[in-house]
Structure formats: C-alpha cells, structure tokens
Design an enzyme around this catalytic site. Structure first.
Site, PDB file in Angstrom:
ATOM      1  N   LYS A 110       0.799  -1.218   0.000  1.00  0.00           N
ATOM      2  CA  LYS A 110       0.000   0.000   0.000  1.00  0.00           C
ATOM      3  C   LYS A 110       0.834   1.270   0.000  1.00  0.00           C
ATOM      4  O   LYS A 110       1.824   1.363   0.704  1.00  0.00           O
ATOM      5  CB  LYS A 110      -0.945   0.003   1.201  1.00  0.00           C
ATOM      6  CG  LYS A 110      -2.096  -0.909   0.918  1.00  0.00           C
ATOM      7  CD  LYS A 110      -3.147  -0.932   1.974  1.00  0.00           C
ATOM      8  CE  LYS A 110      -4.225  -1.878   1.479  1.00  0.00           C
ATOM      9  NZ  LYS A 110      -5.139  -2.316   2.472  1.00  0.00           N
ATOM     10  N   SER A 432     -14.083 -16.575   4.718  1.00  0.00           N
ATOM     11  CA  SER A 432     -14.649 -16.822   3.389  1.00  0.00           C
ATOM     12  C   SER A 432     -14.167 -18.158   2.834  1.00  0.00           C
ATOM     13  O   SER A 432     -13.065 -18.619   3.141  1.00  0.00           O
ATOM     14  CB  SER A 432     -14.281 -15.692   2.433  1.00  0.00           C
ATOM     15  OG  SER A 432     -12.888 -15.542   2.371  1.00  0.00           O
ATOM     16  N   GLU A 483     -19.326 -17.033   4.025  1.00  0.00           N
ATOM     17  CA  GLU A 483     -19.546 -15.702   3.434  1.00  0.00           C
ATOM     18  C   GLU A 483     -19.958 -15.670   1.958  1.00  0.00           C
ATOM     19  O   GLU A 483     -19.592 -14.733   1.245  1.00  0.00           O
ATOM     20  CB  GLU A 483     -18.284 -14.816   3.623  1.00  0.00           C
ATOM     21  CG  GLU A 483     -17.826 -14.705   5.063  1.00  0.00           C
ATOM     22  CD  GLU A 483     -16.546 -13.855   5.237  1.00  0.00           C
ATOM     23  OE1 GLU A 483     -16.234 -13.060   4.340  1.00  0.00           O
ATOM     24  OE2 GLU A 483     -15.884 -14.013   6.275  1.00  0.00           O
ATOM     25  N   TRP A 560     -12.008   1.644   4.630  1.00  0.00           N
ATOM     26  CA  TRP A 560     -12.247   1.237   3.255  1.00  0.00           C
ATOM     27  C   TRP A 560     -13.487   1.902   2.659  1.00  0.00           C
ATOM     28  O   TRP A 560     -14.059   1.431   1.676  1.00  0.00           O
ATOM     29  CB  TRP A 560     -12.306  -0.294   3.149  1.00  0.00           C
ATOM     30  CG  TRP A 560     -10.944  -0.905   3.393  1.00  0.00           C
ATOM     31  CD1 TRP A 560      -9.756  -0.225   3.482  1.00  0.00           C
ATOM     32  CD2 TRP A 560     -10.610  -2.288   3.581  1.00  0.00           C
ATOM     33  NE1 TRP A 560      -8.712  -1.105   3.708  1.00  0.00           N
ATOM     34  CE2 TRP A 560      -9.203  -2.368   3.777  1.00  0.00           C
ATOM     35  CE3 TRP A 560     -11.357  -3.478   3.607  1.00  0.00           C
ATOM     36  CZ2 TRP A 560      -8.543  -3.581   3.979  1.00  0.00           C
ATOM     37  CZ3 TRP A 560     -10.696  -4.690   3.809  1.00  0.00           C
ATOM     38  CH2 TRP A 560      -9.309  -4.736   3.995  1.00  0.00           C
ATOM     39  N   HIS A 693      -2.558 -16.971  -1.008  1.00  0.00           N
ATOM     40  CA  HIS A 693      -2.463 -16.244  -2.284  1.00  0.00           C
ATOM     41  C   HIS A 693      -2.107 -17.142  -3.456  1.00  0.00           C
ATOM     42  O   HIS A 693      -2.078 -16.694  -4.590  1.00  0.00           O
ATOM     43  CB  HIS A 693      -1.447 -15.112  -2.171  1.00  0.00           C
ATOM     44  CG  HIS A 693      -2.081 -13.874  -1.610  1.00  0.00           C
ATOM     45  ND1 HIS A 693      -1.484 -13.096  -0.659  1.00  0.00           N
ATOM     46  CD2 HIS A 693      -3.275 -13.302  -1.857  1.00  0.00           C
ATOM     47  CE1 HIS A 693      -2.290 -12.099  -0.341  1.00  0.00           C
ATOM     48  NE2 HIS A 693      -3.377 -12.213  -1.055  1.00  0.00           N
TER      49      HIS A 693
HETATM   50  N1  GLN Z   1     -13.409 -12.709   6.957  1.00  0.00           N
HETATM   51  C1  GLN Z   1     -12.791 -12.193   5.780  1.00  0.00           C
HETATM   52  C2  GLN Z   1     -12.552 -13.327   4.791  1.00  0.00           C
HETATM   53  O1  GLN Z   1     -12.240 -14.381   5.186  1.00  0.00           O
HETATM   54  C3  GLN Z   1     -11.482 -11.506   6.083  1.00  0.00           C
HETATM   55  C4  GLN Z   1     -10.846 -10.900   4.847  1.00  0.00           C
HETATM   56  C5  GLN Z   1      -9.652 -10.018   5.104  1.00  0.00           C
HETATM   57  O2  GLN Z   1      -8.974 -10.138   6.086  1.00  0.00           O
HETATM   58  N2  GLN Z   1      -9.357  -9.136   4.218  1.00  0.00           N
HETATM   59  O3  GLN Z   1     -12.638 -13.143   3.582  1.00  0.00           O
END
Ligand code: GLN
Ligand code: ZN
Length: 754
Positions: A110, A432, A483, A560, A693
């Site tokens: 960032k 998620s 999610e 955000w 990632h």
């Molecule tokens: N709870 C969110 C997820 O698992 C956390 C995402 C994040 O830390 N940016 O997607």
C-alpha cells in the site's frame, strides 16, 4: 495565482485503461492500440483539467500499471530475474508487475496510508542504476504539442529508497543514496529541458527521514535543483504535515513547496515562517482523497492567512495530494440521491474548486459561486437524512464500562474453555470460502432481479452447506459459514447500514487494472436490523461444531469507505462501532459461542506523522472494544488482521483484548512471531500457516514446521491453527486438500489427552 494538480486519475471516465490493458494481456488489443488508448487518455485528462481551470498540468502521473514501477524502469532498477526476458519496454514492465512463466511478480504494497498499491522497488547489492527518461520526456513533448504548459511529476529519491526493499540480506538500502542521486541528476537533466516545472514528490518527509540520512536531504535537493536546469523545482509533500521537519526546510533549495493543508492545516504558520523568500508555496486546500465538495469558506480562510504570511505573488492553489485517490467525474452519478449528490465533488469537480479559490484569493468577484457553496454546506449541515439524534445521543453516552469486558482474559478463558471444549491447537479458517463462478452468478442474478429472494436464499444455503460439509470432512474444530452472500467485506455491511450510499461509477484504482468502488458514509450510521444472524443460524444448525459469527470491524469499515468530512473520523467510527456492537449482541443472543470481528485495516489508518499515532490508536482500539466487549465472559471474541506491519503496534493489538487473534504471518513470518513472543502477547493467537495467495497446497510437514516455530514463542494453550486470510480467491480442490493437511499438522502436535 496559478492552480495546479499533483496528479489526476488515469483509469479514465469509464475505466478505459483497465479494458485496454486487460485486452492487451489477453491478446485482443495490440501494442499500438494500447499506446493509442493511453495517449488519448492522457490528452483527455489534460483537456478536462485545463477546461476546469487548472494552469499547471501534471505529466508523468500517468502509468499503464503503476507510477513506482515506471520509476523503477526509468532508473533502470530492474531485478536480474526480469532482465533479458523479452524486449525491455512493455513486456518487462508487465512481467515485473504480474510475473510470468517461471518468474513471480514483484512485491506490491500500500502507498502510504491509501488503498492504492504500488510495486515495491527492489535493490540488489551493488545496484547499478541506468537512468533513462525517454518515456517521460516523450509524454512532455506530447503535452507540449497539445499546447499545454506541462509540469513533470516524479516520486523523489528519498521516497523511492524509503519504500524500496533490498533483495540482498544485510544490505543497507540508504547506502545506495549516492548512486541513486546520480541517476536522478541524469534524469532531471534530460527532463528539465522539456518542461517549465518539475515536481518531486517526497511524501516520506511527513514520516521523517532516518537519522543517518537526514543531513543529506538539503544538499541532495540542491543537486536536484541544479540538475533540473532552467526548469523550476517543486517539492511536494502530502498525507500529513512537515512542521516537525522544519530543520529540513531551512534554506530549502526549491522553487516551490507543496503542503497538504487538508490533513495538516496547522503546519501553514510554522512552515511559512521557515520558507525561503524566493520559494513559492502551493496550498493543498482541496481534499484529493475523498468525494466531498470543499467547504470553500473554510479553505479560503486558510488561503487568506497564507496571503498574509507570504503575499499573494508566491502562492499556488492545489488539491492536498494527487487526485489519483478520487473518482473521476461526478457527472456519471445520475442515480445518487440529489440531496447527497450536491455535497460531492470528484476529481474533475475538485479542479473547478481550485480555480474558484485562486480567483477569490486574488480578489476577483466570485461572491455568487462562494454564496452557492455556503448554501450547499448549510443544507448539508442541516439535512435530516444525515442526522440521527438517537445515534448521536447514544454515541455521546458511551461509558468506559461499555469498552471493557466484564472480566479479564484469564477469567473469560476458563469459562470459554468449559463451554467450548476445544482440543489443543484448535483449527479454524478466517471466514470466506471459494467464491466460485456459481456463487458470484447467484449474487449477481439476485442483484439484477433475475433471481427472486427465495431462489437466492436457496442458492446461498446450498453454498453454506457445501462449506460446512467440507470443514466437517476436513476435521476442523471451529467452523464458519463461508460468506457466500458477501461480495466485499465492507460493502456487505455498508449496504445494510443507514448513513451509507453507493456510487454507480465512483471507481478508484487499487492496483494495476484493479479498481474499487468504496462505499460512501454520508450521514449518521445506524443498523436498522440484524445483518448476519439468519445466515449464522442456518450454518449453526448444520453442525454440532462451534460456528463463528463473522463481522467486519468498525475501523476497517471506516478505512475502506469514503468518510464524511464534516465531523472527526473518530466520531464516525464510534457510530459504526455501536452498530457492530448490536450485531454482536444479536449473534450472542442467537447462541453464537464465538464472534470474529475482522480488522485487517487497523494498521492502515495509522497517521504517517509519528506524533499523531497515539491519538489514532487510542480511538481505533476503543472503537473495536466498543464493538466487541458487550458480550458475556463465555462468548469468545476473535479478530483477524493481515498484510501489514503489525510489529510496531503490537501493544495496541493486545489492548483490543480480543480472546483470539488470527494473524497473517506469511509475509513477515518469524519477525511477527518474535514480536508476539518478546511482548508476551497475553491472549490466544493463530499465526497463519497457509499462504492463501497461491493455489499451492501446503504440506503437513511444512505446517508442522511453522507451528513448531510458533510454539517457541507462544504457549501451546494459547496457539490456534489457521490460514493467513480468507479463502475467497481459492478453488475448492486445493482448499479441501490444504484444510486436511492443516488439521493433520495440528493433530501431530497435540499431546495425548490426559
Ligand atoms: N473474513 C474475511 C474473509 O475471510 C477476512 C478478509 C480479510 O482479512 N481481508 O474473507
Ligand atoms: Zn485477512
């Protein structure tokens, strides 16, 4: 009085740049067409700014991917592994940005405290710079041909080095300052011939320079000014104030200094007092980082003070920073509530505000426009839509008891242990699960009205069941619902909270071709109804294992979003915290034994000036506590953080007093753990053991190794086992395999039950 911008959004009104670059990657747009689109966008952006009344136009602020990447290329600072692969221009640039066959992408992070990500410059031992200003010189000629007085823009050497990383262990990057300055001198000699002004961005000054190179700052600037030749040198600072660096401004070798007077209006007096007599002052009076119309009355008061201090001849009017961080044009927002819309200004509208301010400061008659602005500000202040007296009363009545758990962690922990009966090294995930095409399609169809509520809920239930079954099959101890209903962890809550609105086209660049459309907080925030409870209940009914509730924390929602600028950010954050507090209470009432409140952006909100950090951390931590501490001792509060430097704020993380924190450890690895160990972090911790990632499945032994490292600094009673972050970008097969391995790794390290 001249007006100027420090930079303009490059994505285009309709994200034309994104489409052209992605088309090029796919082979659908050829090199010439890409170059033509880029040139057309530059020309259009200069024209827009000029027509809005900007005198000095930025050149060099445009980039196909990222301006820091362009700077690395201009300096000839290309890591060995990318050199000699394909031709040096475009292909090398995209290879550095995105990686390719057999070579990974460069690191990205960032840009200061914004949500823009730049490609981190990488320095080798004995780094040789090969400066070449060809691209920038070409763009300057492009602007000149179009008849514009252009100002070349590039990040300065101190900022470049401060943000760079060294690839060689033990290499002090500041030892490369001298060769770097020589490279800059070469660049500036070339560029200085093509323009009247040269803007060197040194936002790093706001944070202060390392003691070892502080002394070098003034002589270096003098050399740069010499190299610029007949072009005048402008030093641009932003994202905070430089009053604390006043010694660096003594006899400043610049023809103009730019100040961010939105973030740090109080620096005007002390800096003006230091300003050399021949140095102009650029007043950053219009906020370059939000979507709000400037309060011209307030800006003018500051501008008039500047006139008193240094006289009108030496002043320029500008946005606080580059407009890169604002959406392009408000004209596209035809669907916004007109009452709220009139409070807004995007990049183009902000350019118009500059002209008005400059005219007013010069004594031209702009009373009508100023009157109109004052009326809008007045309407905004008294707009019933934005005002919620109940919320204000409640926020004013927050007591210290409301920001503390009933008992200390040791007591809570006893109760939670009895209630949850978890094994040692409990396993869980961050929230998620894979957002497959089906998940996205169902959400999109519902949003477009092509799928009715029942169909949508059935689809979501299916995805939740899939996630629960996968977690059960892998043997995880603490489950999540996955999610699927969330497109984005902030937008999802913003859409359900009062006080938020959403733009149609308010995109800002996040990195490369990725743009985001942050929610806009325009009024008092409140929660009309529960936001997540029904999903949690469904999921909880599918398993006997504990199901975590899953929320986004107040600081992250704040960071955000585009935040209203008519009250302190802390006040807005407190309102969000109260809304989240109610959601936590509803989840607890529904039977949730644990609730996770994510705060990945906590670090990002940290002011750049060291002297302002304590105040921010005070209210940010308090807001998290306000959101999270209304529960009984037996309810376990989790939080999650990732992808930032947390070492230096670890005490504050502890002060949040979550029972459990899951924290990404892939990036800083052992360093982070050492910080947790050194500090004796008092509660439970899950350092990530699985890098989310990449599609790579981490092996059992690899994760056992990481956990063993963690066990050296975190007592086993307080260690959790989890991935680095959420799994939304992953696919199911690798997710399932990785979960199985993670559970296996935890089991290997558990002691047999007594
Ligand atoms: N709870 C969110 C997820 O698992 C956390 C995402 C994040 O830390 N940016 O997607
Ligand atoms: Zn995360």
């Amino acid at each position: 009085m001249l007006t100027q911008t420090l930079g303009f959004p490059r994505i285009g009104r309709d994200r034309e740049l994104k489409r052209a670059v992605e088309g090029y990657w796919k082979g659908e747009v050829d090199r010439e067409a890409l170059a033509a689109t880029a040139a057309a966008l530059r020309a259009e952006h200069w024209r827009m700014q000029r027509e809005a009344g900007v005198d000095l136009l930025p050149v060099g602020d445009f980039a196909l991917y990222d301006q820091m990447l362009d700077l690395s290329l201009m300096l000839g600072c290309v890591p060995e592994r990318y050199a000699g692969r394909g031709e040096p221009g475009l292909e090398t640039m995209f290879l550095m940005a995105r990686g390719g066959v057999g070579v990974g992408a460069m690191e990205m992070t960032k840009w200061f405290d914004t949500n823009y990500h730049y490609i981190v410059p990488e320095l080798a031992a004995g780094q040789v710079f090969r400066p070449s200003a060809g691209r920038l010189a070409g763009e300057l000629r492009e602007a000149a041909r179009a008849g514009y007085a252009a100002k070349a823009v590039l990040p300065g050497p101190f900022t470049f080095l401060a943000l760079a990383k060294t690839a060689a262990p033990g290499l002090d990057k500041w030892s490369l300052l001298e060769p770097l300055i020589e490279a800059y001198e070469a660049l500036l000699r070339e560029i200085g011939r093509e323009c009247g002004w040269l803007q060197i961005d040194e936002p790093v000054l706001v944070m202060g320079l390392p003691g070892t190179v502080r002394d070098r700052f003034r002589p270096v600037l003098e050399r740069l000014r010499g190299a610029a030749g007949k072009a005048r040198l402008m030093l641009a600072t932003y994202f905070g104030g430089v009053a604390a660096q006043a010694d660096l401004l003594d006899g400043l070798a610049a023809d103009c200094l730019h100040l961010d007077l939105v973030r740090a209006p109080e620096q005007l007096e002390p800096v003006a007092a230091k300003l050399p007599k021949d140095c102009a002052l650029s007043l950053g009076l219009v906020d370059g980082r939000n979507v709000w119309r400037a309060d011209l009355g307030r800006a003018l008061a500051l501008g008039r003070r500047a006139v008193e201090l240094v006289g009108p001849e030496r002043l320029l009017v500008a946005p606080s920073c580059s407009l890169l961080h604002a959406p392009v044009d408000l004209a596209a927002e035809t669907a916004l509530d007109p009452e709220v819309r009139e409070w807004m200004a995007f990049a183009l509208q902000k350019c118009g505000e500059l002209r008005l301010l400059a005219d007013a400061l010069e004594g031209r008659d702009v009373a009508e426009a100023l009157g109109e602005n004052a009326r809008i500000m007045e309407r905004r202040r008294s707009c019933a839509k934005a005002l919620n007296p109940a919320v204000r009363d409640r926020a004013a009545a927050v007591t210290p008891e409301m920001t503390a758990r009933r008992s200390p962690y040791s007591v809570r922990n006893e109760e939670q242990r009895t209630r949850l009966d978890l094994p040692e090294l409990p396993t869980t995930t961050i929230g998620s699960f894979p957002q497959t095409t089906e998940v996205r399609a169902a959400r999109a169809a519902f949003k477009a009205g092509k799928l009715d509520r029942m169909g949508y809920e059935q689809a979501m239930t299916g995805f939740i069941r899939r996630a629960v079954e996968a977690q059960e099959a892998a043997g995880l101890d603490v489950l999540v619902h996955g999610e699927p209903e969330r497109n984005d962890m902030v937008e999802y809550f913003g859409e359900q909270l009062d006080g938020f609105c959403f733009t149609k086209n308010g995109w800002v660049q996040s990195y490369g071709t990725r743009c985001v459309k942050p929610p806009v907080i325009y009024g008092d925030v409140s929660r009309p109804r529960a936001m997540t409870v029904a999903w949690w209940e469904q999921a909880a009914a599918m398993t006997k294992k504990p199901m975590k509730g899953m929320l986004t924390g107040p600081v992250t929602i704040l960071c955000w979003s585009f935040v209203r600028d008519d009250q302190p950010r802390s006040a807005t954050c407190r309102q969000i915290a109260l809304a989240i507090r109610d959601e936590v209470a509803d989840l607890e009432r529904a039977g949730a034994p644990m609730v996770q409140i994510d705060e990945p952006a906590l670090r990002e909100g940290l002011p750049l000036e060291p002297e302002n950090r304590g105040e921010y951390l005070d209210w940010a931590v308090e807001c998290f506590r306000l959101a999270s501490t209304g529960v009984s001792d037996a309810t376990q509060i989790h939080t999650h953080m990732c992808y930032a430097e947390f070492n230096e704020i670890i005490e504050w993380i502890a002060a949040m007093d979550a029972d459990v924190i899951s924290i990404e450890a892939g990036r800083s690895g052992m360093e982070l753990l050492e910080a947790f160990g050194r500090f004796h972090y008092p509660n439970e911790v899950g350092p990530g053991v699985w890098d989310i990632h990449s599609p790579r499945v981490p092996g059992v032994e690899e994760m056992v190794g990481l956990l063993e490292k963690a066990l050296r600094v975190i007592p086993r009673e307080r260690l959790w086992v989890n991935p680095d972050c959420g799994l939304k970008t992953r696919d199911w097969p690798e997710t399932e395999a990785s979960m199985r391995n993670m559970v296996e790794a935890a089991r290997k390290l558990r002691r047999p039950k007594a």
